[in-house]
Design an enzyme around this catalytic site. Structure first.
Site, PDB file in Angstrom:
ATOM      1  N   THR A 198       0.795  -1.212   0.000  1.00 12.77           N
ATOM      2  CA  THR A 198       0.000   0.000   0.000  1.00 12.77           C
ATOM      3  C   THR A 198       0.836   1.274   0.000  1.00 12.77           C
ATOM      4  O   THR A 198       1.662   1.507   0.866  1.00 12.77           O
ATOM      5  CB  THR A 198      -0.967   0.051   1.206  1.00 12.77           C
ATOM      6  OG1 THR A 198      -1.788  -1.105   1.143  1.00 12.77           O
ATOM      7  CG2 THR A 198      -1.839   1.281   1.160  1.00 12.77           C
ATOM      8  N   ARG A 226     -12.637  -9.273  -1.359  1.00 17.70           N
ATOM      9  CA  ARG A 226     -12.386  -8.507  -0.124  1.00 17.70           C
ATOM     10  C   ARG A 226     -11.928  -7.089  -0.467  1.00 17.70           C
ATOM     11  O   ARG A 226     -11.085  -6.886  -1.343  1.00 17.70           O
ATOM     12  CB  ARG A 226     -11.325  -9.226   0.699  1.00 17.70           C
ATOM     13  CG  ARG A 226     -10.906  -8.500   1.978  1.00 17.70           C
ATOM     14  CD  ARG A 226      -9.662  -7.667   1.786  1.00 17.70           C
ATOM     15  NE  ARG A 226      -9.127  -7.139   3.050  1.00 17.70           N
ATOM     16  CZ  ARG A 226      -8.173  -6.218   3.129  1.00 17.70           C
ATOM     17  NH1 ARG A 226      -7.631  -5.742   2.028  1.00 17.70           N
ATOM     18  NH2 ARG A 226      -7.751  -5.787   4.282  1.00 17.70           N
ATOM     19  N   VAL A 227     -12.457  -6.111   0.217  1.00 17.78           N
ATOM     20  CA  VAL A 227     -12.010  -4.723   0.049  1.00 17.78           C
ATOM     21  C   VAL A 227     -11.480  -4.236   1.393  1.00 17.78           C
ATOM     22  O   VAL A 227     -12.134  -4.402   2.424  1.00 17.78           O
ATOM     23  CB  VAL A 227     -13.175  -3.820  -0.417  1.00 17.78           C
ATOM     24  CG1 VAL A 227     -12.727  -2.365  -0.496  1.00 17.78           C
ATOM     25  CG2 VAL A 227     -13.692  -4.285  -1.770  1.00 17.78           C
ATOM     26  N   GLY A 228     -10.302  -3.630   1.364  1.00 16.91           N
ATOM     27  CA  GLY A 228      -9.710  -3.106   2.595  1.00 16.91           C
ATOM     28  C   GLY A 228     -10.023  -1.636   2.773  1.00 16.91           C
ATOM     29  O   GLY A 228     -10.957  -1.092   2.172  1.00 16.91           O
ATOM     30  N   ASP A 229      -9.227  -0.990   3.585  1.00 20.85           N
ATOM     31  CA  ASP A 229      -9.431   0.434   3.889  1.00 20.85           C
ATOM     32  C   ASP A 229      -9.006   1.360   2.745  1.00 20.85           C
ATOM     33  O   ASP A 229      -9.507   2.474   2.606  1.00 20.85           O
ATOM     34  CB  ASP A 229      -8.638   0.827   5.144  1.00 20.85           C
ATOM     35  CG  ASP A 229      -7.146   0.538   4.978  1.00 20.85           C
ATOM     36  OD1 ASP A 229      -6.793  -0.460   4.306  1.00 20.85           O
ATOM     37  OD2 ASP A 229      -6.326   1.302   5.515  1.00 20.85           O
ATOM     38  N   GLY A 250      -1.650  -0.870   6.650  1.00 20.51           N
ATOM     39  CA  GLY A 250      -1.780  -1.926   7.652  1.00 20.51           C
ATOM     40  C   GLY A 250      -3.062  -2.715   7.451  1.00 20.51           C
ATOM     41  O   GLY A 250      -3.632  -2.706   6.360  1.00 20.51           O
ATOM     42  N   GLY A 252      -6.446  -3.416   6.986  1.00 20.60           N
ATOM     43  CA  GLY A 252      -7.521  -2.510   6.603  1.00 20.60           C
ATOM     44  C   GLY A 252      -8.782  -2.649   7.423  1.00 20.60           C
ATOM     45  O   GLY A 252      -9.473  -1.663   7.697  1.00 20.60           O
TER      46      GLY A 252
HETATM   47  C1  SD4 Z   1      -5.406  -3.365   3.084  1.00 21.17           C
HETATM   48  N1  SD4 Z   1      -4.423  -1.454   4.150  1.00 21.17           N
HETATM   49  O1  SD4 Z   1      -5.737  -3.846   2.003  1.00 21.17           O
HETATM   50  C2  SD4 Z   1      -4.232  -2.413   3.104  1.00 21.17           C
HETATM   51  C3  SD4 Z   1      -2.973  -3.211   3.254  1.00 21.17           C
HETATM   52  C4  SD4 Z   1      -1.796  -2.417   3.700  1.00 21.17           C
HETATM   53  O2  SD4 Z   1       0.361  -2.287   4.345  1.00 21.17           O
HETATM   54  O3  SD4 Z   1      -1.796  -1.254   3.859  1.00 21.17           O
HETATM   55  N2  SD4 Z   1      -0.704  -3.012   3.986  1.00 21.17           N
HETATM   56  O4  SD4 Z   1      -5.946  -3.653   4.137  1.00 21.17           O
END
Ligand code: SD4
Length: 337
Positions: A198, A226-229, A250, A252
């Site tokens: 990210t 799946r969708v993260g932040d 991190g 999400g």
């Molecule tokens: C997620 N936040 O898909 C992202 C992953 C990420 O460092 O930032 N990793 O959840």
């Protein structure tokens, strides 16, 4: 030394000292334009964005240019070279936000090289703010983007084959680990496990306007869909041109749970420094479940309207890159655990 010489010398060194003191004081006192981005891979990203910022370009163009740079790399974590989901498919998430609260995002986008530019097109050309999956891809193709092959990069292929042996979804705590990887090593551990992913960027241009962008392939080996932040405005990115802007990296799910970057900006609105605002947001995650927090990483990175910036993470090892007229370097974030 006579008085005249002393005064002359003081006049020369005072600005340097004030920058040094300001930096020692929680990364403060920077001038515009300025760009900050997550991780040490942010250094070349900042350089790409700086080409725009240093020639009086807008923060919006700068963050897009930085994200595009990253999406062009064969990397574990961003763009089509990134690691796949559980089913071996690379799905990309991205968003962009400008100083007028214009927003655009794509999630679960497949086989398109520059999700950040598709996100910008969503922002500029549609009445919507987020497009997902097949619809996002269709929109991209209708807007001149090319359908890429969908084949995994060599490193992703290897890592995925290794992962298939256990098929356990066990995201690692993402940290910068130069000892293990060497100074210019790619962002994964020697056994092929992704280290971090990210790219989140926040910039202020010479007009004093803020914008931000995030681009990612998300957590490796996630469930398909799946969708993260990262593409969620208020979670992975938030910009309020009156107050400041923030981005995150991190796990999400934990960032979404607290509307992380919106929270950071609100903490800045209450008068907290960027670093303190990030710390309070991290604290919110950790306080709810300390044991769980020990097993994951979340880092926030923020900038306020004065161009002051700061970061905070759950764990040691979150780093970020800064480029302005005063500096061009990587900073270690403070951490809670
Ligand atoms: C997620 N936040 O898909 C992202 C992953 C990420 O460092 O930032 N990793 O959840």
């Amino acid at each position: 030394m006579n008085r005249r010489k002393f005064l002359h010398l003081s006049a020369l060194t005072a600005p340097l000292l004030s920058v040094k003191n300001a930096l020692a004081n929680g990364f403060e006192g920077t001038t515009k334009p300025i760009i900050i981005s997550t991780w040490d891979s942010g250094m070349p990203v900042n350089a790409a964005a700086w080409k725009v910022l240093s020639t009086k370009g807008t923060a919006l163009d700068a963050v897009e240019a930085g994200a595009i740079y990253m999406e062009n790399q064969i990397d574990c974590c961003v763009g089509l070279g990134g690691y796949p989901d559980r089913d071996g498919i690379v799905t990309l998430d991205s968003c962009i936000m400008d100083h007028k609260a214009n927003i655009g995002a794509v999630a679960g986008l497949e086989r398109i090289k520059h999700p950040v530019s598709v996100a910008r097109k969503v922002m500029e050309k549609t009445p919507h703010v987020i497009l997902v999956g097949a619809g996002a891809q269709q929109f991209a193709l209708e807007n001149g983007f090319t359908l890429e092959s969908g084949e995994l990069s060599e490193s992703a292929k290897k890592a995925y084959a290794e992962w298939l042996k256990t098929s356990e979804y066990k995201p690692v705590i993402n940290i910068e680990n130069k000892k293990q990887n060497g100074p210019f090593a790619p962002a994964f551990f020697n056994d092929g496990t992704p280290n971090h992913d990210t790219m989140g960027l926040v910039a202020m241009d010479s007009f004093g306007n803020l914008s931000g962008a995030v681009t990612t392939s998300g957590m490796a080996y996630k469930l398909h869909g799946r969708v993260g932040d990262s593409p969620i405005i208020g979670a992975g990115l938030f910009v309020d041109n009156e107050v400041g802007a923030a981005t995150s990296s991190g796990t999400g799910e934990e960032v979404i749970r607290i509307c992380g970057t919106h929270l950071v900006v609100e903490f800045m609105r209450q008068g907290n420094s960027p670093e303190m605002a990030c710390k309070k947001a991290v604290q919110r995650i950790v306080n709810r479940d300390k044991a769980k927090a020990k097993t994951l990483q979340v880092g926030f990175l923020a900038m306020n309207k004065k161009g002051q910036y700061g970061a905070y993470a759950i764990q040691k090892g979150f780093v970020f890159s800064v480029k302005s007229n005063n500096e061009n370097q990587i900073h270690q974030s403070k951490f809670l655990i």
